[in-house]
Design a protein around this motif. Structure first.
Motif, PDB file in Angstrom:
ATOM      1  N   ARG A 419       0.968  -1.456   0.002  1.00  0.00           N
ATOM      2  CA  ARG A 419       0.239   0.053   0.033  1.00  0.00           C
ATOM      3  C   ARG A 419       0.675   1.423  -0.397  1.00  0.00           C
ATOM      4  O   ARG A 419       0.743   2.207  -0.894  1.00  0.00           O
ATOM      5  CB  ARG A 419      -1.236  -0.185   1.718  1.00  0.00           C
ATOM      6  N   LEU A 420       2.016   1.435   0.682  1.00  0.00           N
ATOM      7  CA  LEU A 420       2.725   2.229   1.029  1.00  0.00           C
ATOM      8  C   LEU A 420       3.917   2.682  -0.092  1.00  0.00           C
ATOM      9  O   LEU A 420       3.639   4.123  -1.426  1.00  0.00           O
ATOM     10  CB  LEU A 420       3.799   1.809   2.139  1.00  0.00           C
ATOM     11  N   LEU A 421       3.956   1.393  -1.212  1.00  0.00           N
ATOM     12  CA  LEU A 421       4.840   1.644  -2.151  1.00  0.00           C
ATOM     13  C   LEU A 421       3.971   2.221  -3.207  1.00  0.00           C
ATOM     14  O   LEU A 421       4.292   3.063  -4.105  1.00  0.00           O
ATOM     15  CB  LEU A 421       5.444   0.205  -2.342  1.00  0.00           C
ATOM     16  N   GLU A 422       2.995   1.500  -3.463  1.00  0.00           N
ATOM     17  CA  GLU A 422       1.793   1.968  -4.469  1.00  0.00           C
ATOM     18  C   GLU A 422       1.677   3.354  -4.207  1.00  0.00           C
ATOM     19  O   GLU A 422       1.073   4.258  -5.168  1.00  0.00           O
ATOM     20  CB  GLU A 422       0.645   1.336  -4.682  1.00  0.00           C
ATOM     21  N   ARG A 423       1.010   3.873  -2.770  1.00  0.00           N
ATOM     22  CA  ARG A 423       1.344   5.669  -2.783  1.00  0.00           C
ATOM     23  C   ARG A 423       2.602   6.616  -3.525  1.00  0.00           C
ATOM     24  O   ARG A 423       2.146   7.282  -3.767  1.00  0.00           O
ATOM     25  CB  ARG A 423       1.341   5.851  -1.216  1.00  0.00           C
ATOM     26  N   LEU A 424       3.335   5.741  -3.139  1.00  0.00           N
ATOM     27  CA  LEU A 424       4.620   6.406  -4.037  1.00  0.00           C
ATOM     28  C   LEU A 424       4.077   7.015  -5.355  1.00  0.00           C
ATOM     29  O   LEU A 424       4.462   7.407  -5.658  1.00  0.00           O
ATOM     30  CB  LEU A 424       6.230   5.600  -3.216  1.00  0.00           C
ATOM     31  N   LEU A 425       3.680   5.792  -6.333  1.00  0.00           N
ATOM     32  CA  LEU A 425       4.289   5.172  -7.699  1.00  0.00           C
ATOM     33  C   LEU A 425       3.185   6.281  -7.627  1.00  0.00           C
ATOM     34  O   LEU A 425       3.390   6.916  -8.308  1.00  0.00           O
ATOM     35  CB  LEU A 425       3.376   3.989  -8.168  1.00  0.00           C
ATOM     36  N   ALA A 426       1.769   6.590  -7.350  1.00  0.00           N
ATOM     37  CA  ALA A 426       0.890   7.393  -7.292  1.00  0.00           C
ATOM     38  C   ALA A 426       1.367   8.577  -7.340  1.00  0.00           C
ATOM     39  O   ALA A 426       0.979   9.665  -7.752  1.00  0.00           O
ATOM     40  CB  ALA A 426      -0.491   7.419  -6.410  1.00  0.00           C
TER      41      ALA A 426
END
Lengths: 586, 427
Positions: A419-426
């Protein structure tokens, strides 16, 4: 500007004259003749220090040089000199009055000129007054005031530590120099002057901003009358390192002499600034000292010298006058300690800093980093969460998310990490490490095909050299999971080529060779893995299996036995070993 | 012929001598070899190295920018030049030279010419006269010693119709923006107003001359692209012509120069639309002349600008996201101590930080200003009976309304309120 600026090296902006006077009048006259020719080679705004031993010699030297300086300034009316003669204050201040009045009379014509020109005087007298051990500090302060009233700016010099009534000077109005410990006589004065000179140089650069604080100081060449020698700077004078006879003085003042080695200068500036602290404390200038130590610390760290960075930060911590100043210094100290691989001490510094800071979020972030470095992942995650919740504008949100994701990976909380890594991608922060850890999450959750895509995206983004072998290793691992062994072998070969010290890479490559029945190559891989870690029971067992399949039974038994000895619970060694022994009829 | 142009700021950092650049470009276009020295307090040179440089370069023409603050340095440098290059003709230009009395040449034995008019118009003619060996004829726009004693000032020089007719110090390559932390630009000069403390109205004949907007944009783009992108405009009022200002700013924004601009404008020439465009073009700070918060004092100064108009413009500029600097002075004619302290409060209440150029300074009485011509009329009392002929009153005065002690107390109040100890950037 094209075609602007004076060609050639910059001239020296100061000189130290060490004048003993022991050569007699004729020698002094000859020396002053040389000096007259040298003064026009100094920078147009320069400092001239005049040092001598003994009261009478000091007075004679001071007045001789003042005459030469006045003559020079009378000829060259755009130049200005700050003359700093070392003089002695006796224990009977009234007896010194005549000397001070005579000194003032030397500057009087230039004060008159300054009045006429509505400008600053071109000859400034800044005497360094050595206060006799028996003289009262209050009398010294009163002498300083007397001189100031006559437009001189004296520095009071104390041997043997700070004056007992230092508080009398701490309004910042009276400058004080304190001899460094164990140094007396000329070498003590020289070292105190060097310390102050280096400090003032760094302070000026701090105030100007943008300059390299670690650059060599504006050197003060020393001309030693008695020895007939020159020294490129005060440090070389103190150590007795010679840079030629008096004939070399012109080149030194012109700036044509060879520059000293930069690393030596850096160490000298660093040590000199530390030496300056007692004088600055006695002069009521600790706020400037704190500023310099903090900025010097940052400059050292940026240059990769975290040990000196930490040392300076520690000094800045000790001199902090407010919670905020202390917090800023502790933050820097903690960062240095972290870079020095001392996360425990770093965490302590951050914890202390957080108590005085108006920005606890930033400290929480760095405390998280320190805990993470100590593998205290749960605590680290707590700090990162706290940093994210803080309203601080200084907290680098992307960095916190990333570090927190790494904590979650290590805690095997893979869904949260994802979830955190995908926030970074977003947030548009796609990078090779983000894809690498997304792949780790996917693979950890058994989705090797998805993980393979992530690792390949990481590879496409050009991971840093340190991550390249890991990315290739994980690609190979996914291919192995998917039973695409030949492709896995190709990737893993590249991984171990990129990081030949990675035992896990050799192990996995060996496994893939085993699965494709390329046992000889598998044996080579496991042998390399064992060179890296001879205590790896699994690699001994894997070696045994491949040797067995090559028909090298005795060697296989030996390998299994080693594996079994290293880890008797290891079923992978125990069962085949039993079988081989049985086949041999044991 | 070789020409050396020198500016020395003895108590501040060296800056791009844009005015010398303008003169240098004219000389270079005339086929002369030009060198420019921009020197400041931090510049490192020795009398010996300077003399060596002058000897080696052997200029026939040496020009100095002269101000009240450096006139004695210039005088001494002129002596050094004459010794190192005896054949060189020495010219003083800049605001101090423009209005020095002719007789001051007596006190400047090594100076040959005082430049009185528009520098570009004078320097070319002067260079030709010097190259020809100087026949004693008066040079237009310059004062010199007359062959048979006394002094001779030539007729007014013939000015170029447009400033575009003068070569650009930037576009000609004379000044190299890549070597500067900040480039000083000059796209217009002169002032149509008539403030009594200022020499500009007399120097410019109360008219404004400017580069065409196209040429200004070409210079700005050249400098911004090749240099640090930090541009500082020396124009007295960047917005004196609204259409011109709009054109320049629109172009700077359109060309996406990513420059950081500092500029000065009269408050009554600013409005929200122009300020928004400034922001878009990369202006970070707009400076305005307030002088005094007292409308009465401003009227006495001939400022023709109500302080409330300045307050409004400052508010609008801050709302547009610009930093604001307000130039102000104290010890002005008819200004009492309380009035001067009101100015400090005005600046604070306007939301302007007291630092840099917003640190007020005591009025400087310079040659060329109406006050300098007749101090008594404005209630100015010199503190000394005699001044060196090269110096105007400067700050050596008190007024009918403020004693020296009161002036110093106002100075102290400003320093106490200052965020940077009262270090003004522009004098």
């Amino acid at each position: 500007m094209k075609r602007a600026g004076l060609p050639g090296p910059p001239p020296s902006a100061g000189v130290v004259l060490a004048l003993s006077g022991r050569g007699g009048k004729r020698a002094r006259g000859k020396f002053l003749g040389r000096l007259a020719a040298l003064l026009p080679r100094l920078n147009w705004l320069s400092d001239v220090y005049v040092l001598a031993e003994g009261e009478a010699a000091r007075q004679a030297a001071a007045f001789d040089v003042l005459r030469a300086a006045s003559d020079h300034l009378a000829r060259c009316k755009f130049a200005a000199l700050r003359v700093r003669p070392l003089l002695t204050m006796s224990s009977a201040p009234a007896a010194d009055l005549a000397i001070w009045e005579r000194l003032a009379s030397c500057a009087a014509p230039f004060q008159h000129e300054a009045y006429e020109h509505c400008a600053e005087p071109r000859l400034l007298l800044l005497p360094i007054i050595e206060v006799a051990a028996r003289a009262s500090p209050l009398a010294a302060a009163s002498t300083a005031c007397f001189l100031r009233e006559r437009l001189m700016r004296p520095t009071l010099y104390f041997e043997g530590g700070p004056p007992p009534a230092a508080a009398a000077f701490q309004d910042g109005e009276i400058d004080v120099l304190v001899a460094p410990e164990r140094d007396a006589g000329l070498s003590g004065v020289a070292r105190a002057i060097r310390a102050r000179h280096a400090f003032e140089g760094v302070l000026r650069r701090v105030e100007e901003g943008g300059a390299d604080l670690l650059a060599p100081c504006g050197r003060l060449p020393v001309i030693d009358e008695e020895e007939g020698r020159c020294h490129a700077c005060l440090a070389r004078f103190e150590s007795g390192a010679e840079d030629g006879g008096l004939d070399a003085a012109a080149a030194l003042l012109d700036g044509r002499a060879a520059a000293p080695e930069a690393a030596g200068c850096r160490a000298c500036v660093h040590a000199a600034c530390a030496d300056a602290e007692p004088s600055l404390a006695a002069s009521g200038r600790l706020a400037e000292a704190r500023q310099v130590f903090l900025r010097l610390g940052v400059a050292c760290s940026r240059a990769g010298d975290h040990a000196r960075g930490e040392e300076n930060a520690r000094r800045a911590v000790a001199l902090a006058a407010s919670g905020e100043e202390r917090a800023a210094a502790l933050l820097h100290q903690g960062l240095c300690l972290l870079s020095l691989g001392r996360p425990g001490a770093a965490e302590e510094a951050f914890a202390q800093g957080a108590r005085g800071s108006a920005d606890p979020g930033l400290f929480a972030f760095h405390r998280g980093r320190a805990c993470f470095a100590r593998q205290e992942d749960r605590a680290a995650a707590g700090f990162f969460e706290s940093a994210l919740r803080s309203p601080s504008r200084e907290v680098p949100e992307g960095d916190v998310l990333y570090e927190l994701a790494l904590c979650r990976v290590r805690l095997e909380e893979l869904a949260e990490a994802r979830r955190l890594l995908e926030r970074l991608l977003a947030a548009g922060r796609a990078s090779a490490p983000v894809f690498l850890y997304l792949g780790v999450c996917d693979r950890g959750e058994g989705r090797s095909a998805a993980a393979l895509d992530r690792f390949r995206q990481a590879l496409a983004l050009g991971p840093e050299r340190a991550d390249l072998a890991r990315v290739r290793f994980f690609i190979g691992a996914c291919l192995k999971d998917l039973e695409r062994y030949d492709e896995a072998i190709a990737e893993l070969s590249l991984a171990v080529a990129a990081d030949p010290g990675d035992g896990a890479g050799h192990n996995l490559l060996g496994f893939c060779f085993y699965k494709t029945k390329r046992h000889a190559e598998a044996v080579a891989c496991f042998r390399r893995a064992l060179e890296i870690d001879p205590t790896s029971a699994i690699d001994h067992a894997n070696l045994g299996s491949n040797l067995r399949d090559l028909g090298r039974t005795e060697e296989a038994i030996a390998a299994y036995e080693t594996a079994h000895a290293l880890d008797p619970r290891h079923a992978f060694a125990r069962a085949p070993l039993a079988r081989l022994r049985e086949e041999r009829g044991q | 012929m070789r020409a050396l142009l020198v500016e020395l700021n003895p108590s501040s950092q060296p800056v791009t001598p844009i005015a010398l650049g303008c003169l240098g470009a004219v000389l270079e276009a005339g086929g002369h070899e030009v060198r420019i020295l921009g020197l400041g307090a931090s510049s490192r040179f020795s009398p010996a190295s300077l003399a060596r440089f002058v000897q080696d370069f052997a200029p026939r023409l040496v020009g100095f920018s002269a101000y009240q603050r450096n006139i004695f340095h210039v005088k001494a440098l002129a002596a050094l030049v004459k010794e190192a290059a005896p054949g060189a003709a020495i010219i003083l230009g800049g605001p101090q030279a423009a209005f020095l009395p002719e007789s001051s040449l007596e006190a400047l034995p090594d100076v040959d010419y005082l430049c009185r008019g528009e520098g570009e118009a004078v320097i070319g003619v002067l260079a030709e006269a010097i190259a020809a060996g100087g026949n004693g004829a008066a040079v237009p726009g310059a004062t010199a010693r007359a062959p048979c004693g006394g002094y001779a000032t030539g007729a007014a020089p013939a000015l170029a119709k447009s400033l575009d007719d003068y070569p650009s110090p930037w576009l000609s390559g004379l000044l190299d923006p890549s070597e500067l932390d900040e480039a000083i630009m000059l796209t217009s000069r002169g002032c149509a107003h008539d403030c009594v403390f200022c020499h500009t109205p007399r120097a410019s004949g109360r008219s404004v001359r400017s580069l065409s907007p196209e040429r200004a944009v070409a210079e700005i783009a050249y400098v911004a692209r090749r240099g640090s992108g930090r541009l500082w405009f020396a124009d007295p009022d960047f917005a004196f012509d609204r259409r011109r200002a709009l054109f320049i700013l629109e172009e700077v924004a359109r060309q996406d120069l990513r420059a950081a601009l500092w500029l000065e404008a009269r408050a009554d020439h600013l409005d929200p639309e122009l300020l928004a465009l400034m922001k878009r073009a990369g202006v970070h700070t707009v400076a305005m002349g307030l002088e005094s918060a007292s409308a009465d004092t401003c009227r006495q100064l001939g400022k023709s600008l109500d302080p409330e108009r300045v307050r409004l413009a400052a508010r609008q500029a801050l709302a547009a996201g610009l930093d604001v600097e307000l130039f102000s002075q104290f010890a002005l004619p008819q200004e009492r101590r309380e009035d001067a302290l009101c100015t400090l409060r005005f600046v604070q209440e306007a939301g302007v930080k007291i630092r840099g150029n917003s640190n007020a300074q005591q009025m400087h009485v310079y040659f060329g200003s109406k006050i300098c011509a007749d101090p008594a009329r404005y209630g100015i009392r010199p503190l000394r009976a005699r001044f060196d002929p090269c110096l105007s009153l400067g700050t050596e005065f008190e007024t009918e309304w403020m004693t020296r002690g009161e002036i110093e107390s106002v100075q102290a109040a400003w320093r106490a309120a200052s965020q940077d100890g009262g270090k003004r950037v522009v004098s």
